[in-house]
Scaffold this motif. Structure first.
Motif, PDB file in Angstrom:
ATOM      1  N   LEU A  64       9.331 -50.945  26.217  1.00  0.00           N
ATOM      2  CA  LEU A  64       8.672 -50.653  27.489  1.00  0.00           C
ATOM      3  C   LEU A  64       7.782 -49.416  27.415  1.00  0.00           C
ATOM      4  CD1 LEU A  64      11.442 -51.411  30.116  1.00  0.00           C
ATOM      5  CD2 LEU A  64       9.575 -52.837  29.365  1.00  0.00           C
ATOM      6  N   ILE A  94       3.832 -49.018  28.272  1.00  0.00           N
ATOM      7  CA  ILE A  94       3.303 -48.035  29.216  1.00  0.00           C
ATOM      8  C   ILE A  94       2.168 -47.241  28.569  1.00  0.00           C
ATOM      9  CG2 ILE A  94       3.886 -45.944  30.498  1.00  0.00           C
ATOM     10  CD1 ILE A  94       6.698 -47.228  30.876  1.00  0.00           C
ATOM     11  N   THR A 120      -0.099 -42.778  37.447  1.00  0.00           N
ATOM     12  CA  THR A 120       0.437 -44.078  37.035  1.00  0.00           C
ATOM     13  C   THR A 120       1.425 -43.911  35.899  1.00  0.00           C
ATOM     14  OG1 THR A 120      -1.768 -44.911  37.507  1.00  0.00           O
ATOM     15  CG2 THR A 120      -0.258 -46.425  36.441  1.00  0.00           C
ATOM     16  N   VAL A 164       4.706 -42.546  37.258  1.00  0.00           N
ATOM     17  CA  VAL A 164       5.502 -43.562  37.954  1.00  0.00           C
ATOM     18  C   VAL A 164       6.108 -44.528  36.940  1.00  0.00           C
ATOM     19  CG1 VAL A 164       5.386 -45.496  39.555  1.00  0.00           C
ATOM     20  CG2 VAL A 164       4.177 -43.403  40.078  1.00  0.00           C
ATOM     21  N   ALA A 165       5.283 -44.940  35.957  1.00  0.00           N
ATOM     22  CA  ALA A 165       5.759 -45.927  34.986  1.00  0.00           C
ATOM     23  C   ALA A 165       6.905 -45.362  34.165  1.00  0.00           C
ATOM     24  CB  ALA A 165       4.607 -46.357  34.076  1.00  0.00           C
ATOM     25  N   LEU A 218      10.043 -45.225  36.114  1.00  0.00           N
ATOM     26  CA  LEU A 218      10.636 -46.566  36.198  1.00  0.00           C
ATOM     27  C   LEU A 218      11.373 -46.887  34.910  1.00  0.00           C
ATOM     28  CD1 LEU A 218       7.778 -48.583  37.896  1.00  0.00           C
ATOM     29  CD2 LEU A 218      10.032 -48.154  38.827  1.00  0.00           C
ATOM     30  N   ALA A 219      10.772 -46.486  33.778  1.00  0.00           N
ATOM     31  CA  ALA A 219      11.420 -46.749  32.490  1.00  0.00           C
ATOM     32  C   ALA A 219      12.760 -46.027  32.412  1.00  0.00           C
ATOM     33  CB  ALA A 219      10.508 -46.309  31.351  1.00  0.00           C
ATOM     34  N   LEU A 257      14.696 -45.295  34.974  1.00  0.00           N
ATOM     35  CA  LEU A 257      15.602 -46.081  35.833  1.00  0.00           C
ATOM     36  C   LEU A 257      16.142 -47.292  35.082  1.00  0.00           C
ATOM     37  CD1 LEU A 257      14.146 -46.534  39.439  1.00  0.00           C
ATOM     38  CD2 LEU A 257      16.409 -45.721  38.783  1.00  0.00           C
ATOM     39  N   ILE A 258      15.216 -47.985  34.396  1.00  0.00           N
ATOM     40  CA  ILE A 258      15.617 -49.188  33.672  1.00  0.00           C
ATOM     41  C   ILE A 258      16.588 -48.829  32.559  1.00  0.00           C
ATOM     42  CG2 ILE A 258      14.759 -51.009  32.149  1.00  0.00           C
ATOM     43  CD1 ILE A 258      12.198 -50.970  33.883  1.00  0.00           C
ATOM     44  N   ARG A 269      20.030 -48.292  33.745  1.00  0.00           N
ATOM     45  CA  ARG A 269      20.707 -49.502  34.185  1.00  0.00           C
ATOM     46  C   ARG A 269      21.123 -50.395  33.025  1.00  0.00           C
ATOM     47  NH1 ARG A 269      17.858 -50.756  39.808  1.00  0.00           N
ATOM     48  NH2 ARG A 269      18.772 -48.802  40.463  1.00  0.00           N
ATOM     49  N   TYR A 270      20.252 -50.501  32.024  1.00  0.00           N
ATOM     50  CA  TYR A 270      20.521 -51.469  30.956  1.00  0.00           C
ATOM     51  C   TYR A 270      20.825 -50.823  29.610  1.00  0.00           C
ATOM     52  CZ  TYR A 270      18.373 -54.588  34.356  1.00  0.00           C
ATOM     53  OH  TYR A 270      18.058 -55.284  35.490  1.00  0.00           O
TER      54      TYR A 270
END
Lengths: 495, 136
Positions: free
Chosen positions: B34, B38, B106, B109-110, B113-114, B116-117, B120-121
């Motif tokens: 990811l 980005i 951008t 933000v990206a 998000l990475a 956060l991901i 989670r995973y």
């Protein structure tokens, strides 16, 4: 004061966003009232602007007193005069309706949520009101970046869906920026009206063609026209209800507006339909978008995702209508911007209520919802009827204009696609009615079968019912909208 | 043949920006990680910034501050003709200041998000994340 409404419309929510983010630290209770006040002021300005446009014609507003092409100018004409109040009212209604669910869901992040909400609203209004091509790009990114934030606050899969949206959204916006760059190379101007004045002698230039095509592709990515739609369903499905009922009705519609603005203000009907010979192909693309949107919606087993595919089909309606190249088609497309925003808001608010109470939007969990939440479901049915296009709801009238436009221009494939998608919508919504009305309610949590009414809070229910009633009111006044506003929004040269 | 060389050499700035853009595009489509995707998005945006900057530049041009008119209380401006040819066009460069801000935002933000991901995973490889999602 009144002459500064175009600036006030934007500056109020922009400043309010900063105040809200401060209030989020000091006293969280203040965030919601500040947002409501800011959006109300904007709504007031937008309605006043529309009335003024209807009385005096196009409004020119030069920011800071700098005359174009050096300064940034805001233009309000019949087209965006109509779209601005739609944005304001949809955002305001959704803000009020989602109050409780936001409080429950975000708690300490309320300040952040409302800041993003109001900023996104500012971005959307800015896109619509600005008369400067580069300014539009900046506002586009404001709306997009805040939108990513709003979506990513959702459930577990939301961040990944948002990241996919971010890739596509950024590529779309970059394409638009690139197109503007080419226009700047050939014209040396960024003001839309000024570009339109300089362009006609350059219509044979390949740079102009490139600019047009790249801008169009960028805007199509942002609106999720069928082959470029891949980001849309997941992003809208996994977003929190309060965000999805803001973004789903507005973002795609605003991009349709940008497309129409580019086609007919920056370029001219003569260029789009006379010199470029692509309108048939674009109508075919929209036909495929409508059919595929309908077919993919049939395959879904949860309510929210089904609705997102319906949005993809609706995008096809409006793109096709705008590219038919006749008065009826464009009237239908512009009317549908308004109608589709309101009916999408209606169904997404209803889904928001269902999620609030049932904690799920999968078909399997919805059985018997009619008995438990009758008002929400009736409003949902009203939204469904409008999306299907049953008179006297507003969806019928825009579809009517689109179909008559298709017949007049000889695009029978577009008419067939519209009818096909209406039929599929009938199946989709009657399936929901079957599940929610005829199947008994099973309360897994409490283990009793009950017909006890357990509705969403009144603060969510009343706005929803108003929106549902609004669908029929809009339908009733369709002829007035067309006669007083939309017919003047259609550029000369389109018959 | 000379025509082709002319097109390639004479318009090298366009070739560079398109090559960069395609590198970014390739990373977005083909990379599995990811963060690499980005960075691809960022390269894509930077390519367009380069495009704008290059259209504003010109050989032998100077920054857009009037020459030979300073001193004498600025009275020189009236006596000297201002030749637009001598100056580069600042507008595309100024526009790109905004675009750079957008691209930084951008990227921010990206990357968040990475994060956060990743929380989670516990991975940033897209195929592994999709496999995790399918398991559920």
């Amino acid at each position: 004061m009144t002459q500064h409404y175009p600036a006030l419309l934007l500056v109020t929510p922009l400043l309010a966003a900063f105040v809200i983010s401060a209030a989020g630290w000091i006293k969280r209770k203040w965030c919601f009232p500040i947002a409501v006040v800011a959006l109300t002021v904007s709504a007031w300005c937008s309605v006043a602007l529309l009335l003024r446009v209807m009385k005096e014609g196009v409004i020119h507003y030069y920011l800071g007193g700098w005359a174009p092409p050096w300064g940034i100018a805001y233009y309000v004409d019949y087209l965006n005069g109509l779209v601005l109040p739609v944005i304001c009212i949809v955002a305001l209604v959704n803000l009020i309706a989602s109050k409780r669910s936001v409080e429950d869901q975000f708690d300490e992040k309320i300040g952040a949520f409302y800041t993003l909400y109001v900023l996104m609203f500012t971005g959307l209004l800015g896109i619509v009101i600005t008369g400067d091509a580069f300014n539009l790009y900046v506002l586009l990114e404001i709306a997009a970046l805040t939108g990513y934030g709003l979506i990513a606050m959702g459930e577990e899969r939301a961040p990944l869906a948002t990241l996919n949206y971010l890739y596509m959204g950024t590529i779309g916006a970059c394409f638009y920026l690139l197109g503007v760059g080419y226009l700047y190379i050939v014209t040396g101007s960024l003001n839309m009206v000024d570009i339109a004045r300089i362009l006609p002698p350059l219509y044979d230039s390949r740079a102009v063609l490139t600019a047009f095509v790249i801008c169009m592709v960028g805007v199509w990515i942002k609106m999720g026209l069928f082959p470029l739609h891949a980001w849309l369903p997941n992003a809208y499905t996994y977003a929190p209800s309060a965000s999805s009922s803001l973004i789903a009705p507005l973002m795609t519609k605003v991009m349709i507006y940008v497309m129409i603005r580019l086609m007919f203000t920056v370029f001219t009907p003569y260029y789009v339909f006379g010199i470029l010979d692509v309108s048939d192909s674009v109508v075919w693309i929209s036909v495929i978008a409508i059919v595929m949107g309908a077919v993919l919606a049939l395959q879904q087993n949860n309510l929210k995702k089904m609705l997102t595919y319906i949005i993809i089909a609706e995008v096809g309606y409006m793109v096709g209508g705008a590219w038919l190249g006749n008065r009826d088609g464009l009237t239908g497309a512009i009317l549908h911007i308004m109608n589709d925003a309101v009916m999408t808001l209606c169904v997404f608010l209803a889904v928001g209520n269902l999620v609030y109470k049932l904690k799920s939007y999968a078909f399997a969990d919805l059985s018997g919802a009619f008995g438990k939440m009758p008002f929400t479901m009736w409003a949902f049915v009203a939204g469904g009827l409008s999306i299907i296009g049953i008179p006297p709801s507003c969806g019928f009238f825009s579809k009517w204009y689109l179909i008559s436009g298709a017949i007049k221009s000889g695009h029978y494939e577009f008419m067939v696609a519209l009818l096909f998608s209406s039929l599929v919508n009938v199946i989709l919504f009657f399936r929901i009615i079957e599940i929610t009305y005829f199947e008994p309610f099973e309360d897994h949590a409490h283990g009793h079968h009950g017909k006890n009414i357990d509705e969403a809070p009144l603060s969510a229910l009343i706005p929803l019912l108003i929106v549902a009633a609004g669908l029929f009111v809009l339908g009733f006044f369709t002829s007035d909208f067309v006669r007083l506003i939309i017919q003047f929004a259609i550029p000369k040269g389109i018959v | 043949m000379p025509d082709i060389i002319q097109t390639i050499i004479g318009k090298y700035n366009y070739w560079i920006y398109i090559t960069l853009m395609m590198i970014g595009f390739y990373a977005i489509i083909a990379k599995n990680n990811l963060v690499k995707k980005i960075i691809g998005v960022n390269i894509f945006q930077t390519a367009i910034i380069l495009f704008y900057v290059s259209i504003g530049a010109k050989w032998g041009g100077t920054i857009p501050i009037l020459q030979n008119v300073h001193g004498e209380g600025g009275a020189g401006a009236a006596t000297h003709a201002i030749k637009a040819v001598d100056y580069i066009n600042p507008l595309p460069h100024v526009l790109m200041l905004t675009a750079i801000v957008v691209s930084v935002a951008t990227l921010g933000v990206a990357l968040s998000l990475a994060i956060l991901i990743y929380r989670r995973y516990k991975t940033l490889e897209e195929d592994e994340i999709l496999a995790r999602i399918r398991e559920k």
